[in-house]
Each structure stands twice: as structure tokens, then as C-alpha cells.
Design an enzyme around this catalytic site. Structure first.
Site, mmCIF file in Angstrom:
data_model
loop_
_atom_site.group_PDB
_atom_site.id
_atom_site.type_symbol
_atom_site.label_atom_id
_atom_site.label_comp_id
_atom_site.label_asym_id
_atom_site.label_seq_id
_atom_site.Cartn_x
_atom_site.Cartn_y
_atom_site.Cartn_z
ATOM 1 N N ASP A 308 0.811 -1.096 0.031
ATOM 2 C CA ASP A 308 -0.192 0.303 -0.191
ATOM 3 C C ASP A 308 1.058 1.508 0.090
ATOM 4 O O ASP A 308 2.098 1.405 0.454
ATOM 5 C CB ASP A 308 -0.695 -0.177 1.329
ATOM 6 C CG ASP A 308 -1.724 0.993 1.556
ATOM 7 O OD1 ASP A 308 -2.588 1.381 0.361
ATOM 8 O OD2 ASP A 308 -2.009 2.104 2.292
ATOM 9 N N THR A 310 0.208 4.765 1.060
ATOM 10 C CA THR A 310 -0.225 5.426 1.884
ATOM 11 C C THR A 310 0.740 5.049 3.329
ATOM 12 O O THR A 310 -0.669 4.025 3.704
ATOM 13 C CB THR A 310 -1.455 7.019 2.102
ATOM 14 O OG1 THR A 310 -1.261 7.208 0.906
ATOM 15 C CG2 THR A 310 -1.820 7.015 3.113
ATOM 16 N N ASP A 551 -2.208 -0.480 6.317
ATOM 17 C CA ASP A 551 -2.138 0.267 7.676
ATOM 18 C C ASP A 551 -3.480 0.219 7.898
ATOM 19 O O ASP A 551 -3.923 0.299 8.895
ATOM 20 C CB ASP A 551 -1.503 0.982 7.900
ATOM 21 C CG ASP A 551 -1.559 2.040 6.748
ATOM 22 O OD1 ASP A 551 -2.738 2.071 5.496
ATOM 23 O OD2 ASP A 551 -1.328 3.794 6.980
#
Length: 795
Positions: A308, A310, A551
């Protein structure tokens, strides 16, 4: 359903009706696994059962010195129980809804209620910082924007106008609003996702699978072998008619226990768990939390790493990169100064969004006074204000370049060019005409003069470039999957020197299209949570070993489904709960340490597995030969424990923790069997040859002692082969093991304890000579196999 135009909320009677009907926001999530299931799976196993029966037999014989092997059963069970109970607690704590209270309007009044007291059709009152407790639909919005990054992956706040859906678990960033609850409890998005998260699954470990397969193979043959062993013991000691004469049954039972214990690699599972455990402890000192021990191994097998953007490659924070003047050059200095004051005015909005906060930290002025504000709307893509500076009035617009600069193609072209570099671009313009009336009125028709382009950039993690280069050198393919705009992600990928195409995943509507994109893509933008999960599944179906980092809640199911899920320490509780590894300090460069630990574990456990399975092989051979020839078994249980401890257990512990950078190669089980079975047969034949001429000519305890010496000699050489290359430390290990065995034989107490009755005579010389021949046989086989198969140089 509450009418969209209603602003009074539910009446007390309507709330009571819904509570009675069960339409409340109660979060009833089943536990992942029960404690009883965990206990049963780790205690009531075939091998625990066999060894427990053997231990009970030792208790009946009254000599606990032969029962040391049972300690490994206890430790094995405890390790499994503790590890799985820890995983259960983590999963049970997984929850997406953290807000303890919510505000709702009922009967025209705003009241605060507990999360579980929100009912269907309640009118939620939303303010900045609030978490949405249940799925809802907006009925009134005043600049309402929500952070849905943890749910959808979109890092920008999403502005919600009337009629927009809200997902439970999202957070209000700016503005205020009213929303009607449309789904509560188990029907809400957060609850459905939590249910999926809490489903128990184990990480796929090749070492664990190889060990389990070995145990399955053994379980097929143990039943017949144990039966043959028992019958052989009975016949050896006079048959069924005489077995209970004197203490023959005791000797027969002791022989049977020794034979069965010799066939079971009781320490293999323990050493594997210890190797994983020590690696997990070492990684914990580097701020890497391993939540399932076998996960240490998996990264060493990973060949596709899905990231991912970000929070993983970037810090998740925006910063002001630069501003660029795109207005007229006439009087540009003074007009640019006024434009920066306007940016300070936008940044002074306490109810503004994240962009306002960034501007407020960079641009400051006490010369302006804001007379009117128009909050940002997702429909119009701009915000605006009117202000006075030193008595002069002016109006300003800040928003998406395609909306603000639509009538100025040159400035718009420059904005587009900058956006293609990955910078987030906003346009600031001075309004020539009066600002539109109302919040959701389009800017079209309002003349503006271009002023500044505001360039925002995400902060790349400083360690990201080197870490990605490391994985590229290790032949691990990296695929970035982000919910952000593909253009933005592609620019970041170029800066990190990522390989592969950039594809807009929102254009991929089928699994076939997604599978095709995964063949060439290095970056996927606008990826939905379902697409992330599907991508992991498709890669695994093609035989790839997939790691997934993330996250946010939007990453949770993909992280859970991957062969190795990796969460950031700052991520959501749900994502950390389903991950196997958590980077506690959010440092992406910790992953090479995990890879190195995994390689060490795989290589070293493969090494020590050879020793344990060689012991199983010679144990089976000795049990069969002694049963068929009606010999008293060549060893007491404690003598086998002595050889296993010194030539297998203690050295294996050190070997399992030794440095090892060998690159992972599939086929662990095949390589282990090709070495351990032949060397085990050599060791078994050595013991038989040593024992055969002695058990009738010498007292049984002396014959067993000499046979133990011969078995130890060949076992020591099996260990010598497996410790190569022989460094100084490894020579010291071999010397220490040999010295310990000699001391056991010469110290009266230990010699008596292990029944080692040896003297410096011809019998001992015979045992040592036969053991030396067996050692030569192991060496010859090793050299032959190394030349022919070319797999043993990997030991």
C-alpha cells in the site's frame, strides 16, 4: 424509514419500537476459536498420546530415569497452546468501531447515547472528530468531509453532500451534518468486515507442512510397528505363557518403550518452534512484532510483495512542496503578496480540512479579516472566501484546477503538467465577479484571474528506495496497490525506481482483466478493497507466495488472505490483528531483517531435521530387527535419551540459531528424506552389527552399553557432516559433545544413572571400531550424494 426532510429525529416511542424489534447497534461478534479447541488440538495428538502411554508404562515400572522424553511432550504442547491463545486474543480484540458514544437527535433534542444504543433510522449529529457508528445516508451537510482512508484506501478526505452514503468506522474531518442510520449491528459495514477479520487461519509454513507430512507418514506405519514391537517383546521373553513369570513383563515393557521412543522424532517440533521463537525475539528488539511464529519463515519464500502506498511507502502526511505564479506578469509582486495573504486566510479556518491546516502552518498574516467563507464541496470542488486587507476588499477561490481555471487554458495546462509529476495541485484565483450565493453553487459563470498554483506532496519514507532496491536484487517482485489517483502513484513509483506499468484499476471490471493487469503492472491506482483481496487470491492461484503490507481497514482482508500479512504499527487495530508481522515503528526497512531471519530459520531447521529423522530411521530399523530376531532391545530408554540429547538435541539447538544466509529453495522435505533415511539406515546397521555378537556373550547391561557407544560414534559423525563448513565454533561444539559423552561414561554417578557399564576391554574396542566404520559409511555416502545429486552442498 425516516423521511429525508425530517430534522426532529425519532420519537421515544419509535426508539422503543426499534429496541424491542432488535434493530439496535449491538456488536455481537463470535470469538475466533474457543480455548477448548486450542487445548484439544495441542494436547490430544497422536504422538502425544503414544508418548504419554509410554510414560505411563515407565511410571508402572517405577523408574522415572527412563521417562525424560516426556518433558518434550509437555514443552511442545505449551508452546503451541501459548502461541495460538495469543493469536486468539489478538483476533478477539479486533474491532473497527472505537467510539464509545454518539450524538443523535431524538424528539428535536440532541442526546448522547452509547454505541450499542443507536437504532435503525436514528438521526446522527456529526461534528469534526466523530466516528460514524453505523451505516447512514447524509440528509444535511455543511462542508461535511470524512476520512475513509482506513476503509477505502483513498487518502484524501471525501466530501459528503446530501444523499451521500456513510460507512460505519469512518471519521468526520471537517464540517457538520445530519445522517439517517440505514444499517446497524451485524448488518453494518464495520461489523461485516470484523466478522471476516476474526475468522481464524494459520500462516502457510513449508517447514510446518513438511513436519506435519513426516508425522502423517509415521502415523501410517507406527500402528503396525508398535504391534510388531509388542509381539516381538512378548516372544523374546518366553511368549504369552511365560511373560508374567518373574519380572519378564517389566523387561518386555521397558524394551517396548525404548523401541517406540526411538521411532518418534519428539524434538523436531520443539526445535522448529524454538528456532521460530528465538527469531521472533531477535526481531522484537528491532521493533518488529511477529504475531505467529511461523511467519518468520514465510518472508524468505515470498516472491511477490504487494505494498500500500499511504503509510507504507509514504508517511501518510502531506506537506507544502511549492507555489508557482501563473497570473499576469503586470504587478506580479504585489499581487503575489496579496495571494499569499489569501492563502493565510484559507489556512486560518479552524473548521477547515487538512489542506487548510497545511496552509496555516506555512502562511501567516495579521493584515486580513475574513468577511465570508464558502466551505469546500465535493460537488463543486472549490472553497472560497471574501476578505479585507488594509481596507481593500477582495474575493478568492481555491480548488481543483479543472474547475477554477477552466477559462484559462494556459494556466490549466501548467497545472496538469505539474499534477503528472505526482504533486497534488490546487489553483488559487482572485474572483472578478461576486462569489456565488450558497454552498453548493458551481463556479461556472464566475470570472476569475489565475494567481498561484499550490503544490502539495506526500512525504516518501527515507528508507523506501533502498528497501525496494534490496527486494529487487532478491528477485522479489514489488506491486504497489493504492486507492489514490494512478498519476500520483505513478510519479511516486518513478521516484522509487519501481518497474512495471501503471494501471487504473477502476477500469478493471472482471477477475480476468485484473489477472491480466497483474502480469505487467508495477502500480495499480484506484484499487478498491475487494480488488486488493482479489489480486492476492489471483497471485496465489498462480503459485506465487504473496506478502501484503497495509495500515488501513481497507487493507485488512487482503493482509489476512496473503501468505504473509504485514501491518504498520500506526495502522488500525483490525489490520494489526489479522497481520502476521507488525512493524511497530512503521519502518519499512525492517523487512530485510525479517527476510534474513526467515532464511536462517528455514536453512537451519532443514539442517537439524536431518538429524532427527536419521534417529527415527534407525529407531524403526532397530525395532523391526530386534522384534524379528527376538533379541532383547539393544538400548534402555534412558540410553537412547542420552544419545539423542548429546548427538541431536543440544547440537540441534545451537545449529538452529546459527547464522545462515542460504537462499530459499523449494523442496525441503525431499532433500531431508534423501539424506536422513540413508544415514539413519547406516546408523541402525552399525548398532545391530555392534550388538549382535555381544548380547549373548556379555551381560545384557554391558552389551547395551557398548552398543550405545557405537551408536553415539556414528551419530556424532552424522552431526559432523551436517555442521559443515566446520568453523572453529563448530569444532568446539563437536568436541564438547564428545567430551560430555566420555564424562557420562566415566563419572560413577552419571554412568550409573544411564546404565553405562563400559571398561577398557575388547568389547569396548569392538564398539568403537564398529562405530568408526559406520562413521566412514556416513562420510562415503555424503560425498557420493553430493557429487550425484548436488543437493547436499546446501546442508
Amino acid at each position: 424509514m425516516l423521511e429525508a426532510g425530517t430534522r426532529e429525529g425519532l420519537t421515544p416511542a419509535q426508539v422503543a419500537e426499534r429496541v424491542e424489534g432488535g434493530r439496535v447497534n449491538t456488536q455481537t461478534q463470535p470469538s475466533s476459536r474457543s480455548v477448548g479447541d486450542i487445548l484439544r488440538e495441542n494436547i490430544f495428538t497422536l504422538f502425544n498420546g503414544i508418548l504419554t502411554v509410554c510414560f505411563i508404562a515407565v511410571l508402572l515400572l517405577g523408574d522415572l530415569r527412563d521417562g525424560f522424553f516426556f518433558g518434550i511432550v509437555i514443552v511442545n504442547a505449551l508452546i503451541g497452546i501459548v502461541q495460538e491463545y495469543r493469536a486468539k486474543r489478538v483476533l478477539d480484540r479486533a474491532a473497527l468501531l472505537a467510539a464509545p458514544h454518539s450524538r443523535v437527535r431524538r424528539g428535536g433534542e440532541v442526546v448522547t447515547v452509547a454505541l450499542e444504543d443507536v437504532v435503525l433510522d436514528d438521526l446522527l449529529v456529526l461534528r469534526p472528530g466523530d466516528q460514524v457508528p453505523a451505516d447512514a445516508v447524509v440528509v444535511e451537510s455543511t462542508g461535511l468531509s470524512l476520512d475513509e482512508s482506513m476503509l477505502t484506501g483513498e487518502s484524501d478526505p471525501m466530501f459528503k453532500d446530501d444523499g451521500a452514503p456513510l460507512l460505519s468506522g469512518s471519521h468526520v474531518v471537517t464540517g457538520t451534518g445530519l445522517a439517517t442510520v440505514t444499517a446497524v449491528g451485524a448488518d453494518s459495514y464495520a461489523s461485516r468486515l470484523t466478522s471476516e477479520i476474526r475468522k481464524h487461519s494459520l500462516v502457510r509454513s513449508e517447514l510446518r507442512e513438511a513436519t506435519n507430512r513426516i508425522l502423517v507418514y509415521l502415523s501410517w506405519v507406527l500402528g503396525p510397528l508398535i504391534l510388531i514391537t509388542l509381539v516381538g517383546r512378548v516372544l523374546t521373553y518366553g511368549g504369552f505363557t511365560e511373560i508374567f513369570v518373574d519380572d519378564r513383563w517389566r523387561r518386555a515393557l521397558l524394551d517396548a518403550v525404548a523401541a517406540v521412543v526411538g521411532m518418534i522424532p519428539e524434538g523436531l517440533v520443539l526445535l522448529t518452534s524454538l528456532a521460530f521463537g528465538v527469531a521472533a525475539i531477535q526481531l522484537a528488539t528491532r521493533k518488529v512484532l511477529v504475531q505467529e511464529l511461523a511467519a518468520v519463515e514465510v518472508l524468505a519464500r515470498v516472491d511477490v510483495l504487494c505494498l500500500d502506498k499511504t503509510g507504507t511507502l509514504t508517511t501518510g502526511e502531506l506537506s507544502l512542496h511549492d507555489t508557482e505564479w501563473v497570473g499576469s506578469e503586470d504587478g506580479a509582486g504585489a499581487r503575489a503578496e496579496l495571494a499569499e495573504i489569501a492563502l493565510a486566510a484559507f489556512g486560518s479556518d479552524e473548521a477547515g480540512n487538512a489542506t487548510s491546516g497545511i496552509l496555516g502552518s506555512r502562511f501567516r498574516s495579521d493584515r486580513f479579516r475574513v468577511t465570508r467563507r464558502i466551505p469546500f464541496s465535493s460537488a463543486t470542488k472549490y472553497s472560497a472566501l471574501a476578505m479585507t486587507v488594509d481596507g481593500d476588499e477582495s474575493s478568492w477561490v481555491l480548488g481543483a484546477p479543472e474547475r477554477v481555471l477552466a477559462a484559462h487554458p494556459d494556466a490549466l495546462s501548467r497545472a496538469t503538467e505539474l499534477a503528472a509529476t505526482g504533486l497534488r495541485t490546487l489553483a488559487l484565483a482572485r474572483a472578478v465577479d461576486p462569489l456565488p450565493e450558497g454552498v453548493h453553487v458551481p463556479l461556472a459563470g464566475t470570472r476569475v484571474e489565475p494567481a498561484l498554483l499550490v503544490l502539495l506532496a506526500e512525504t516518501l519514507r527515507p528508507e523506501a528506495r533502498d528497501t525496494l532496491r534490496y527486494f529487487r536484487e532478491q528477485a522479489v517482485r514489488v506491486v504497489v496497490m493504492s486507492g489514490d489517483n494512478p498519476v500520483t502513484v505513478a510519479a511516486m513509483a518513478r521516484e522509487l525506481q519501481l518497474e512495471g506499468e501503471t494501471i487504473d484499476a477502476s477500469t478493471l471490471t472482471t477477475d480476468e482483466e485484473l489477472a491480466g493487469a497483474l502480469e505487467t503492472a508495477g502500480v495499480l491506482g484506484r484499487v478498491s478493497p475487494d480488488q486488493k483481496r482479489a489480486a492476492v487470491r489471483l497471485l496465489k492461484e498462480r503459485g506465487r507466495t504473496v506478502a501484503m503490507t497495509g495500515d488501513g481497514v481497507n487493507d485488512a482482508m487482503a493482509v489476512k488472505d496473503a501468505d504473509l500479512g504485514i501491518a504498520m504499527g500506526s495502522g488500525t487495530a483490525a489490520t494489526k490483528a489479522v497481520s502476521r508481522v507488525v512493524l511497530l515503528d512503521d519502518r519499512f526497512d525492517r523487512l530485510p531483517d525479517v527476510l534474513a531471519s526467515g532464511r536462517r530459520v528455514i536453512a537451519n531447521v532443514e539442517r537439524v531435521s536431518n538429524i532427527f529423522l536419521a534417529k527415527t530411521t534407525y529407531g524403526i530399523l532397530l525395532a523391526l530387527v530386534s522384534a524379528v530376531l527376538l533379541w532383547p532391545f539393544p538400548f534402555l530408554p534412558r540410553q537412547l535419551t542420552l544419545v539423542s540429547t548429546l548427538a541431536i538435541g543440544i547440537p540441534s539447538f545451537f545449529l538452529a540459531l546459527a547464522p545462515n544466509k542460504r537462499i530459499y529453495t523449494p523442496g525441503v522435505l525431499g532433500r531431508v528424506l534423501k539424506y536422513s533415511v540413508p544415514t539413519g539406515l547406516i546408523a541402525g546397521v552399525t548398532a545391530i552389527v555392534a550388538y549382535a555378537p555381544l548380547y549373548r556373550s556379555l551381560p545384557l547391561h554391558e552389551a547395551r552399553s557398548v552398543t550405545t557407544v557405537a551408536l553415539f560414534c556414528v551419530s556424532l559423525w552424522i552431526l559432523c557432516v551436517l555442521t559443515r563448513p566446520l568453523t572453529g565454533v563448530r569444532w568446539l561444539l563437536l568436541a564438547a559433545v564428545a567430551a560430555a559423552f566420555v564424562l557420562v561414561c566415566v563419572i560413577p554417578f552419571t554412568a550409573s544413572f544411564f546404565e553405562m557399564h563400559v571398561q577398557f576391554d575388547a568389547a569396548l574396542a569392538w564398539g568403537v571400531a564398529v562405530g568408526a566404520v559406520g562413521a566412514v559409511g556416513v562420510e562415503v555416502f555424503y560425498r557420493f550424494a553430493k557429487r550425484r545429486a548436488l543437493v547436499f552442498d546446501r546442508l
